[in-house]
Design a protein around this motif. Sequence first.
Motif, PDB file in Angstrom:
ATOM      1  N   UNK A   1      55.071   3.086 -15.662  1.00  0.00           N
ATOM      2  CA  UNK A   1      54.709   2.128 -14.621  1.00  0.00           C
ATOM      3  C   UNK A   1      55.923   1.237 -14.464  1.00  0.00           C
ATOM      4  N   UNK A   2      56.493   1.197 -13.277  1.00  0.00           N
ATOM      5  CA  UNK A   2      57.703   0.397 -13.031  1.00  0.00           C
ATOM      6  C   UNK A   2      58.781   0.694 -14.076  1.00  0.00           C
TER       7      UNK A   2
ATOM      8  N   UNK B   1      47.109  -1.264 -15.603  1.00  0.00           N
ATOM      9  CA  UNK B   1      46.145  -2.147 -14.964  1.00  0.00           C
ATOM     10  C   UNK B   1      45.776  -1.635 -13.567  1.00  0.00           C
ATOM     11  N   UNK B   2      44.614  -2.048 -13.079  1.00  0.00           N
ATOM     12  CA  UNK B   2      44.286  -1.693 -11.693  1.00  0.00           C
ATOM     13  C   UNK B   2      45.413  -2.158 -10.772  1.00  0.00           C
ATOM     14  N   UNK B   3      45.802  -1.304  -9.847  1.00  0.00           N
ATOM     15  CA  UNK B   3      46.900  -1.604  -8.930  1.00  0.00           C
ATOM     16  C   UNK B   3      48.242  -1.059  -9.375  1.00  0.00           C
ATOM     17  N   UNK B   4      48.377  -0.684 -10.653  1.00  0.00           N
ATOM     18  CA  UNK B   4      49.626  -0.092 -11.139  1.00  0.00           C
ATOM     19  C   UNK B   4      49.788   1.325 -10.592  1.00  0.00           C
TER      20      UNK B   4
ATOM     21  N   UNK C   1      50.559   8.115  -8.871  1.00  0.00           N
ATOM     22  CA  UNK C   1      49.191   7.775  -8.478  1.00  0.00           C
ATOM     23  C   UNK C   1      48.948   6.299  -8.762  1.00  0.00           C
ATOM     24  N   UNK C   2      48.466   5.564  -7.746  1.00  0.00           N
ATOM     25  CA  UNK C   2      48.123   4.159  -7.926  1.00  0.00           C
ATOM     26  C   UNK C   2      46.675   4.066  -8.405  1.00  0.00           C
TER      27      UNK C   2
END
Length: 149
Positions: free
Chosen positions: A131-132, A102-105, A29-30
């Motif tokens: 995340x990544x 963060x927003x966008x992650x 989920x982004x």
Amino acid sequence: MTDVSRNFHEFYGYRFEDLEVGMTAALARTITDADILMFAGVSGDTNPMHLNQDLAAASIFEGRIAHGMLSASYLSTVFGTRLPGPGSIYLSQSLRFKAPVRPGDTVIARVTLTALNPQRRRASFDTVCTVDERVVLEGEAELMVPAHD
């Protein structure tokens, strides 16, 4: 109530007898600004670290971060919709927050079945959000899983 409306089996996910240690499921989920704002509204957590870019920019995070519990909520989504799925009951969850989101992650929430207790119909899981490929949250969970009739 008819027999058909009392039969909830079609809504259930895995039954206890169908589980095997090592099973895994995930959700990606982004995180959007809207997600953060809605989570703040629903939870009541209006910490400026999540909502105020100027204040957050002056912090150790150098910008806004998502609520840690927002990422953790995706673990609940995996449990309630995929593994074990509908019909399971969340009993406990430990959480260790490792890094900001963060927003966008894009958060990947993953659960892995680690143990089964047949006497109590309990399933234990390792839980992790990344995340990544960087771990942002980890922990353990226990769920009660319905059995076959």
